[in-house]
Design a protein around this motif. Sequence first.
Motif, PDB file in Angstrom:
ATOM      1  N   MET A 152     -30.299 -15.897  -5.930  1.00  0.00           N
ATOM      2  CA  MET A 152     -30.482 -14.778  -4.393  1.00  0.00           C
ATOM      3  C   MET A 152     -28.874 -14.548  -5.184  1.00  0.00           C
ATOM      4  O   MET A 152     -28.152 -14.909  -5.288  1.00  0.00           O
ATOM      5  CB  MET A 152     -29.710 -15.985  -3.691  1.00  0.00           C
ATOM      6  CG  MET A 152     -31.823 -16.731  -2.577  1.00  0.00           C
ATOM      7  SD  MET A 152     -32.436 -15.573  -2.266  1.00  0.00           S
ATOM      8  CE  MET A 152     -31.652 -15.052  -0.514  1.00  0.00           C
ATOM      9  N   LEU A 153     -29.184 -13.147  -4.643  1.00  0.00           N
ATOM     10  CA  LEU A 153     -27.342 -12.136  -4.799  1.00  0.00           C
ATOM     11  C   LEU A 153     -27.230 -12.229  -3.199  1.00  0.00           C
ATOM     12  O   LEU A 153     -27.899 -12.288  -2.501  1.00  0.00           O
ATOM     13  CB  LEU A 153     -28.501 -10.658  -5.552  1.00  0.00           C
ATOM     14  CG  LEU A 153     -28.932 -10.970  -6.576  1.00  0.00           C
ATOM     15  CD1 LEU A 153     -28.765  -9.033  -6.933  1.00  0.00           C
ATOM     16  CD2 LEU A 153     -27.893 -11.365  -8.441  1.00  0.00           C
ATOM     17  N   ARG A 154     -25.491 -11.970  -3.737  1.00  0.00           N
ATOM     18  CA  ARG A 154     -24.560 -11.654  -2.114  1.00  0.00           C
ATOM     19  C   ARG A 154     -25.032 -10.598  -1.351  1.00  0.00           C
ATOM     20  O   ARG A 154     -25.376  -9.415  -2.260  1.00  0.00           O
ATOM     21  CB  ARG A 154     -23.519 -11.792  -3.072  1.00  0.00           C
ATOM     22  CG  ARG A 154     -23.250 -13.647  -3.312  1.00  0.00           C
ATOM     23  CD  ARG A 154     -21.377 -13.468  -3.677  1.00  0.00           C
ATOM     24  NE  ARG A 154     -20.758 -14.443  -4.240  1.00  0.00           N
ATOM     25  CZ  ARG A 154     -20.171 -16.092  -3.802  1.00  0.00           C
ATOM     26  NH1 ARG A 154     -19.265 -15.323  -2.866  1.00  0.00           N
ATOM     27  NH2 ARG A 154     -19.712 -16.529  -4.936  1.00  0.00           N
ATOM     28  N   GLY A 155     -25.469 -10.734  -0.158  1.00  0.00           N
ATOM     29  CA  GLY A 155     -25.972  -9.880   0.082  1.00  0.00           C
ATOM     30  C   GLY A 155     -27.096  -9.603   1.224  1.00  0.00           C
ATOM     31  O   GLY A 155     -27.314  -8.307   1.694  1.00  0.00           O
ATOM     32  N   GLN A 156     -27.821 -10.723   0.367  1.00  0.00           N
ATOM     33  CA  GLN A 156     -29.519  -9.681  -0.050  1.00  0.00           C
ATOM     34  C   GLN A 156     -29.749 -11.032   0.719  1.00  0.00           C
ATOM     35  O   GLN A 156     -29.585 -12.253   0.969  1.00  0.00           O
ATOM     36  CB  GLN A 156     -30.155 -10.485  -1.839  1.00  0.00           C
ATOM     37  CG  GLN A 156     -31.387  -9.926  -1.633  1.00  0.00           C
ATOM     38  CD  GLN A 156     -31.382 -10.722  -3.167  1.00  0.00           C
ATOM     39  OE1 GLN A 156     -31.610 -11.785  -3.428  1.00  0.00           O
ATOM     40  NE2 GLN A 156     -32.901  -9.582  -3.501  1.00  0.00           N
ATOM     41  N   ASP A 157     -30.820 -10.563   2.064  1.00  0.00           N
ATOM     42  CA  ASP A 157     -31.159 -11.328   2.356  1.00  0.00           C
ATOM     43  C   ASP A 157     -32.581 -12.282   1.949  1.00  0.00           C
ATOM     44  O   ASP A 157     -33.276 -12.245   1.732  1.00  0.00           O
ATOM     45  CB  ASP A 157     -32.414  -9.951   3.023  1.00  0.00           C
ATOM     46  CG  ASP A 157     -31.460  -9.091   3.919  1.00  0.00           C
ATOM     47  OD1 ASP A 157     -29.953  -9.709   4.410  1.00  0.00           O
ATOM     48  OD2 ASP A 157     -31.700  -8.096   4.789  1.00  0.00           O
TER      49      ASP A 157
END
Length: 69
Positions: A64-69
């Motif tokens: 999961m990338l930061r800012g990813q939903d």
Amino acid sequence: MIARETTTERTATMTLNMPQPYMGALEAMAAEEGMSKTAVVRAALRLYQLLKARMRETGATEIMLRGQD
């Protein structure tokens, strides 16, 4: 970041076919970083290996990338 590799390992030649959008991204990354396309691909492979090793260590199944939903 400019990465330069000096190695005495033997090299192999490979032809890589990819859609134009990916080739454009590769060329842009190479120009932005002042690297050859080969060096960008090598760096990407090292990063992929690092991510896969971290996933194995933690038991993660996705990233999961930061800012990813």
